[in-house]
Scaffold this active site. Structure first.
Site, PDB file in Angstrom:
ATOM      1  N   ASP A 119      -7.744   4.782  -2.664  1.00  0.00           N
ATOM      2  CA  ASP A 119      -7.242   3.409  -1.964  1.00  0.00           C
ATOM      3  C   ASP A 119      -6.959   2.743  -3.460  1.00  0.00           C
ATOM      4  OD1 ASP A 119      -6.157   2.096  -0.952  1.00  0.00           O
ATOM      5  OD2 ASP A 119      -7.662   1.407   0.399  1.00  0.00           O
ATOM      6  N   HIS A 134      -1.987   0.359   7.451  1.00  0.00           N
ATOM      7  CA  HIS A 134      -2.788   0.755   5.409  1.00  0.00           C
ATOM      8  C   HIS A 134      -2.512   2.114   5.193  1.00  0.00           C
ATOM      9  CE1 HIS A 134      -4.198  -0.135   1.761  1.00  0.00           C
ATOM     10  NE2 HIS A 134      -5.025   0.852   2.374  1.00  0.00           N
ATOM     11  N   CYS A 191       0.602  -1.289  -0.263  1.00  0.00           N
ATOM     12  CA  CYS A 191      -0.148  -0.108  -0.034  1.00  0.00           C
ATOM     13  C   CYS A 191       1.372   1.493   0.465  1.00  0.00           C
ATOM     14  CB  CYS A 191      -1.101  -0.369   1.381  1.00  0.00           C
ATOM     15  SG  CYS A 191      -0.132  -0.110   2.347  1.00  0.00           S
TER      16      CYS A 191
END
Lengths: 310, 664
Positions: free
Chosen positions: B467, B451, B407
């Protein structure tokens, strides 16, 4: 019958008081010890009357006695006896030593080596001796009265705990009171008086008395008290080790005899209290070494701490 | 020296080992070795096979242990070094126990060390375990006072259980009313330096390390509907500054000049409560978007919660979130420029070129631009926990060469592209997802749920959350991390046992139940101080020192009274009416100044009393005779006579007192 036996013991006690002035308590304890079938250890300084007491006891109880003076160069054979080769018939014959008697007076037992001391051990516990692989039975009754000097004296081999345990009681005589001492100094020759002591009991009487003493009733209250005393010696911080079961049995046996000497057929706590110090004094050890005779102080502490009534 | 019994030695060893167990996970190997060798030596010494070590041996050991501690804990001066020092001291004490005093030192320090276990673990199992350790240590304390010849194994344990049992009510009282004093010193635990917790900087690769840790980050309960997995974005930090390698928060002087947060929302705020594990960092988590700062903290200009002090112990706080929101629909020029910052003019030329091309092709629409990036990510990129290391122009390297990452890579790269195209944007770090416990209705978020995502700004719409990880691996967002990564060997590779947690069947079930229990424990027991004041107020009305003292004093006296009664009074009272009457008579004599000595029989006592009270000599004689008959001569038939004798004595004593009174 009982009365005549009791009277015999009282006569014996009175006779002994004549040669050992002012020591009624010790004489009674000594009689209690022997009547309980136990061996007696008398510990005191030289010249306090230890031997006189032992001799007197042998006289009044009508026992055949032998005396052995222990020295540091003594060997077991000097007590037990020795096998000697007889050229006449080509065999070894056992020459019995002084131990073959009804009352052995072992004088100054701690002056000799542990080897010789332990030769007595078998005799005291088993009532027999072994020499050259052959066992010889000793006469019945068989008593040992040993005397010893305090361990702090020079040239002594202290008796090991295992051997101390074989003595039912340990007593000490102590200095006489001033007025008694004066009487002693004014009086005649005790040695001659010893020989004149009347014989008050026979060896058979002794066995009868022992039988009677064992029948003295011990109530559960007394047994509880005795147990509390023993338990205290085991639990308390004051003792480095407590009284063994054999010590407990010895205490009960002596107390029964004491009660019988009082003319009672049952035990009371006072009987135990009276014989407590002589019976357990040499079987306990204080947690901290505070001198050779801490035993008496410890027993007083024990008596003060344990409640009679529970 | 007072000999210790064999049982006492074994109890000491048991107490010692029980104290060690909670610390085994972090103890250095040489210390564990020492803790095995010295008790073994102790056993050999006790059995007489070895003698006590010479002082030179002990000196060498002490030097070696000091050296070992210095080497092992060079960079730490904190709790672990201290506890290690204590444990090493305990282990060495094992081989020099000469006196009872030495054993006492060993056991008292063991009690302290067993308390330090709470610095490392605070679960309910730990509480139960430390209770057991306490029982063991108290048993060992009991056993060293035992007669060495009475080698009783169970008695110390029984006594210990009784003692601890008596202490439990007091413990509860203390727990309820003892004031919670804040930590007098901050305990630097420092144990997670290498592996867990978010960092205030993000260089691609960092978070892939983080993912390997299954440590608990926080737990949350909701007071409204539970947000869907896709909505569970827990905001912790906003990175606005990129130096070509690392994303960090905007410099402080810039932050001062940023506009205040302006959050517009139409929906009802969702209230929730978080139980946050200690991280030694000041930042907290808040569900996107936080509409109010959690207690004890404030919201930064990036709308992320920040605490005034680092979280050095477990805390709980309440907050609320707006799931539908517009964050800063108007952004001043200064802010826009701040969120367009890029390192230098010439870094990552290929990425800049790509961004400019896309911007032209999408006609200057940010949303289309982002979708374009997502499409690229989805087709050409792969998601992995162990990406290759990047050097040089890292964004270029990621976008054009390696094309795989986690991520952090995606969020950083997308923000870079947006900025290069002139769209204000920033990276947001926090946690996403979590495991929902249906039975107890709470969410567990672990460190592997960490994250990073992206926010870009559009006039009128404010900051929009996107995202990029969802584009390449949509499961990451809709599923829990543990399901997604379960096949990746890197996932949880440093905690093999943790895999059990995710298995199925009774083991996983048990784990969930235990976790639920621990959560309640943390909420109700560890965070009790909040309710304490209210409870005390309800109980006392007004809380002041005197009332607090009284509240403590009353249970204390009650417990002590029960103990005293059991120890002293309860046992002595006899059921036998005879004994009771006798006890009353003896008590009466005592009142007159004549207590019975404990070694005095009734007979001896009566005799002594008849010298003090000649008038009642007859009664006393009868008493002595009857008592002897009942107690010692085995004649229960004399009981009646004895009762009568006691009564007679009692009356005689009373009348003698009356006479004395008349005379005076």
């Amino acid at each position: 019958m009982t009365d005549s036996l009791l009277r015999g013991v009282e006569d014996a006690s009175r006779s002994l008081e004549k040669v050992l002035l002012g020591k009624q308590q010790q004489i009674r304890l000594a009689l209690t010890c022997l009547l309980s079938q136990g061996h007696l250890l008398i510990e005191d300084l030289p010249g306090m009357g230890k031997t006189t007491l032992a001799h007197g006891l042998a006289r009044v109880l009508g026992l055949e006695d032998q005396r052995v003076q222990f020295t540091s160069d003594m060997l077991p054979a000097d007590i037990i006896g020795v096998s000697v080769f007889e050229p006449a018939n080509g065999e070894f014959r056992f020459h019995a030593g002084p131990v073959f008697c009804q009352l052995l007076l072992a004088d100054e037992i701690n002056r000799t080596t542990p080897k010789t001391q332990s030769a007595l051990l078998e005799a005291m516990e088993e009532g027999q001796v072994t020499a050259d692989g052959h066992s010889y039975r000793l006469p019945k009754p068989f008593f040992v009265i040993a005397t010893q000097n305090p361990v702090t004296q020079f040239g002594t081999f202290p008796l090991p705990e295992s051997q101390l345990d074989r003595f039912l009681m340990r007593i000490s005589l102590g200095y006489p009171a001033p007025e008694v001492e004066r009487q002693l100094l004014l009086g005649g020759d005790t040695r001659a008086m010893l020989d004149d002591l009347p014989r008050s009991l026979t060896p058979n009487d002794l066995l009868d008395i022992q039988e009677r003493c064992s029948q003295v009733h011990a109530s559960s209250s007394v047994i509880d008290y005795l147990q509390r005393l023993i338990q205290f010696t085991r639990d308390s911080e004051l003792f480095s080790y407590g009284v063994s079961p054999r010590g407990g049995l010895a205490l009960l046996r002596s107390a029964r005899t004491w009660a019988w000497l009082d003319g009672r057929t049952h035990l009371v706590p006072e009987d135990i209290q009276q014989v407590l110090e002589p019976v357990i004094g040499h079987r306990i050890r204080p947690a901290e070494e505070v001198g050779s005779h801490a035993g008496a102080r410890l027993v007083n502490e024990l008596l003060a701490q344990v409640d009679v009534l529970g | 020296m007072k000999q210790l019994s064999r049982a006492a030695v074994i109890w000491q060893l048991a107490a010692f080992f029980a104290t060690l167990v909670p610390h085994l996970s972090w103890m250095p190997f040489w210390l564990i070795g020492l803790c095995i060798i010295t008790p073994a030596t102790r056993l050999m010494i006790h059995s007489g096979r070895w003698s006590l070590p010479h002082w030179s041996v002990k000196l060498v050991l002490v030097m070696a242990v000091i050296g070992g501690l210095l080497l092992t804990f060079t960079r730490e001066t904190g709790v672990r070094a201290t506890v290690a020092l204590l444990i090493a001291g305990l282990a060495l004490k094992m081989i020099e126990i000469y006196h009872r005093r030495d054993a006492l030192v060993l056991l008292y320090v063991s009690l302290f060390v067993s308390g330090t276990a709470y610095l490392f673990h605070q679960s309910i199992l730990m509480a139960l375990y430390s209770l057991m350790t306490t029982v063991l240590i108290v048993a060992a304390l009991n056993s060293i006072y035992q007669d060495p010849l009475r080698n009783d194994w169970l008695r110390p344990l029984k006594r210990s259980l009784r003692l601890v049992g008596f202490a439990l009510p007091l413990m509860l009282v203390l727990f309820i009313i003892f004031p919670r004093i804040g930590p007098l010193w901050s305990v630097p635990l420092n144990q997670n330096a290498a592996r867990s917790g978010l960092s205030d900087r993000m260089a691609p690769g960092d978070i892939s390390q983080l993912t390997r840790s299954n440590e608990l980050a926080f737990r949350a309960t909701f007071e409204g509907p539970v947000p869907a997995p896709q909505q569970r974005y827990w905001r912790s930090m906003v990175y606005g500054h990129y130096d070509g390698r690392t994303w960090t928060r905007l410099p402080r002087r810039e932050q001062f000049r940023l506009a205040e947060v302006d959050l517009v929302g139409d929906s009802e705020p969702l209230a929730y409560e978080v139980v946050y594990e200690p991280s030694n960092n000041p930042w907290l988590v808040a569900l996107d978007q936080p509409s109010a700062a959690p207690s004890g903290s404030f919201l930064t200009k990036g709308n992320a919660p920040l605490r005034y002090r680092p979280v050095d112990r477990r805390i709980s706080y309440k907050s609320s979130a707006l799931l539908d929101y517009r964050l800063q629909p108007d952004l001043p020029e200064y802010d826009r420029q701040a969120y367009l910052q890029l390192p230098g003019e010439n870094s990552d030329p290929r990425s800049r070129e790509l961004a400019e091309r896309w911007w032209r092709e999408t006609g200057g629409d940010a949303d289309t631009f982002v979708r374009r990036a997502f499409t690229l990510f989805n087709r050409e990129f792969s998601y992995t926990l162990s990406p290759p290391a990047l050097s040089g122009y890292r964004v270029d390297g990621f976008l054009f060469d390696s094309r795989q990452g986690f991520c952090g890579h995606f969020a950083g790269a997308l923000t870079f592209l947006l900025r290069a195209a002139g769209v204000p944007s920033r990276v947001v770090a926090g946690y996403q997802g979590g495991q929902w416990n249906e039975d107890e209705a709470y969410l567990t978020v672990r460190q592997y749920d960490a994250h990073a995502w992206v926010e870009y700004w559009q006039q009128g719409r404010g900051w929009i959350r996107v995202d990029p990880t969802a584009a390449v691996a949509p499961e990451r967002v809709s599923q829990q991390a543990d399901r997604l990564f379960a096949d990746d060997p890197a996932f949880l590779s440093d905690t093999p046992m943790a895999r059990l947690r995710f298995g199925s069947g009774w083991m996983a079930d048990f784990q969930r139940q235990l976790d639920a229990l621990n959560f309640s424990w943390h909420r109700w027991v560890l965070n009790y101080q909040g309710q304490q004041m209210e409870l005390l107020k309800g109980l006392l009305g007004e809380v002041n020192l005197a009332r607090l003292g009284l509240l403590f004093f009353i249970p204390f006296v009650l417990v002590m009274g029960v103990v005293a009664w059991l120890q002293l009074g309860g046992r002595k009272r006899s059921r036998d009416p005879l004994e009771r009457a006798l006890a009353r008579l003896l008590a009466d004599f005592q009142k007159r100044g004549h207590p019975r000595a404990s070694n005095e029989t009734i007979q001896a006592f009566s005799q002594r009393m008849s010298t003090h009270f000649p008038a009642m000599a007859g009664e006393l004689r009868a008493l002595a005779k009857c008592d002897e008959a009942v107690r010692y001569a085995g004649r229960p038939d004399a009981r009646k006579a004895l009762l009568a004798a006691i009564a007679a004595c009692y009356r005689a004593l009373k009348s003698s007192r009356a006479k004395e009174k008349r005379l005076t």
